[in-house]
Scaffold this motif. Structure first.
Motif, mmCIF file in Angstrom:
data_model
loop_
_atom_site.group_PDB
_atom_site.id
_atom_site.type_symbol
_atom_site.label_atom_id
_atom_site.label_comp_id
_atom_site.label_asym_id
_atom_site.label_seq_id
_atom_site.Cartn_x
_atom_site.Cartn_y
_atom_site.Cartn_z
ATOM 1 N N SER A 36 1.361 -3.295 -7.036
ATOM 2 C CA SER A 36 0.905 -2.285 -7.986
ATOM 3 C C SER A 36 0.292 -3.018 -9.172
ATOM 4 O O SER A 36 0.969 -3.306 -10.155
ATOM 5 N N GLY A 37 -0.980 -3.401 -9.009
ATOM 6 C CA GLY A 37 -1.634 -4.187 -10.049
ATOM 7 C C GLY A 37 -1.115 -5.612 -10.093
ATOM 8 O O GLY A 37 -1.177 -6.256 -11.120
ATOM 9 N N GLU A 62 1.277 6.220 7.533
ATOM 10 C CA GLU A 62 0.572 6.788 6.374
ATOM 11 C C GLU A 62 -0.613 5.927 5.944
ATOM 12 O O GLU A 62 -1.321 6.271 5.000
ATOM 13 N N GLY A 63 -0.818 4.771 6.599
ATOM 14 C CA GLY A 63 -1.974 3.944 6.311
ATOM 15 C C GLY A 63 -1.727 2.740 5.419
ATOM 16 O O GLY A 63 -2.679 2.051 5.044
ATOM 17 N N PHE A 64 -0.479 2.472 5.050
ATOM 18 C CA PHE A 64 -0.200 1.298 4.229
ATOM 19 C C PHE A 64 -0.293 0.031 5.068
ATOM 20 O O PHE A 64 -0.118 0.052 6.283
ATOM 21 N N ARG A 65 -0.563 -1.077 4.398
ATOM 22 C CA ARG A 65 -0.554 -2.384 5.042
ATOM 23 C C ARG A 65 0.829 -2.979 4.837
ATOM 24 O O ARG A 65 1.517 -2.665 3.866
ATOM 25 N N LEU A 66 1.231 -3.856 5.764
ATOM 26 C CA LEU A 66 2.574 -4.427 5.710
ATOM 27 C C LEU A 66 2.558 -5.866 6.178
ATOM 28 O O LEU A 66 1.946 -6.194 7.194
ATOM 29 N N ASP A 67 3.231 -6.688 5.432
ATOM 30 C CA ASP A 67 3.503 -8.076 5.808
ATOM 31 C C ASP A 67 5.025 -8.173 5.851
ATOM 32 O O ASP A 67 5.676 -8.077 4.811
ATOM 33 N N TRP A 68 5.599 -8.266 7.068
ATOM 34 C CA TRP A 68 7.050 -8.442 7.134
ATOM 35 C C TRP A 68 7.370 -9.887 7.420
ATOM 36 O O TRP A 68 6.640 -10.577 8.111
ATOM 37 N N LEU A 87 4.324 -4.331 0.930
ATOM 38 C CA LEU A 87 3.496 -3.158 1.221
ATOM 39 C C LEU A 87 2.392 -3.019 0.187
ATOM 40 O O LEU A 87 2.614 -3.222 -1.008
ATOM 41 N N TRP A 88 1.197 -2.666 0.684
ATOM 42 C CA TRP A 88 0.055 -2.483 -0.211
ATOM 43 C C TRP A 88 -0.991 -1.603 0.444
ATOM 44 O O TRP A 88 -0.910 -1.289 1.618
ATOM 45 N N GLU A 89 -1.971 -1.208 -0.355
ATOM 46 C CA GLU A 89 -3.112 -0.453 0.139
ATOM 47 C C GLU A 89 -4.315 -1.381 0.175
ATOM 48 O O GLU A 89 -4.335 -2.411 -0.510
ATOM 49 N N ASP A 90 -5.326 -1.020 0.957
ATOM 50 C CA ASP A 90 -6.535 -1.846 1.042
ATOM 51 C C ASP A 90 -7.072 -2.140 -0.346
ATOM 52 O O ASP A 90 -6.992 -1.311 -1.248
ATOM 53 N N GLY A 91 -7.619 -3.321 -0.511
ATOM 54 C CA GLY A 91 -8.207 -3.714 -1.779
ATOM 55 C C GLY A 91 -7.269 -4.506 -2.666
ATOM 56 O O GLY A 91 -7.715 -5.103 -3.646
#
Length: 113
Positions: A36-37, A62-68, A87-91
């Motif tokens: 988040s920023g 829901e479209g989130f990206r994930l690195d586990w 977890l993050w969104e594109d960009g």
């Protein structure tokens, strides 16, 4: 990496190592980090073993990206200590480099996908 079971969806196959770990070690926990920023130094929440794959599956749908990442402690580098979910969104900027011994890792979607 072991072959995924043919009856699993792509998301379920991606999360299968986490589900197997939770069955093998019901005391394992996951720390959840949300971008988040910028990436926080402390997790937003902790999940119990049985929550990990279910929680992640819903967010991937829901479209989130994930690195586990499955991490070990420095004094026990061959034994899983905890899981980290980034977890993050594109960009957003990619998650930070691992700072603990890393046993396993996967990213959704795979880079370049």
């Amino acid at each position: 990496m072991a072959r995924a079971k043919p009856d699993l969806s792509p998301v379920q196959a991606f999360l299968e190592p986490l589900a197997r770990l939770a069955l093998r070690d019901p005391m394992i926990e996951a720390l959840v980090f949300w971008e988040s920023g910028g990436w926080p130094s402390a997790p937003a929440e902790a999940l119990e073993a049985e929550e990990i794959a279910f929680y992640a599956e819903g967010l991937l749908e829901e479209g989130f990206r994930l690195d586990w990442r499955i991490h070990a402690r420095p004094d026990a580098p061959d034994r899983a200590d905890h899981v980290r979910l980034y977890l993050w969104e594109d960009g957003a900027a990619p998650p930070p480099a691992p700072d603990l011994p890393l046993l396993s890792r996967a990213i959704w979607p795979e880079p370049g996908a």
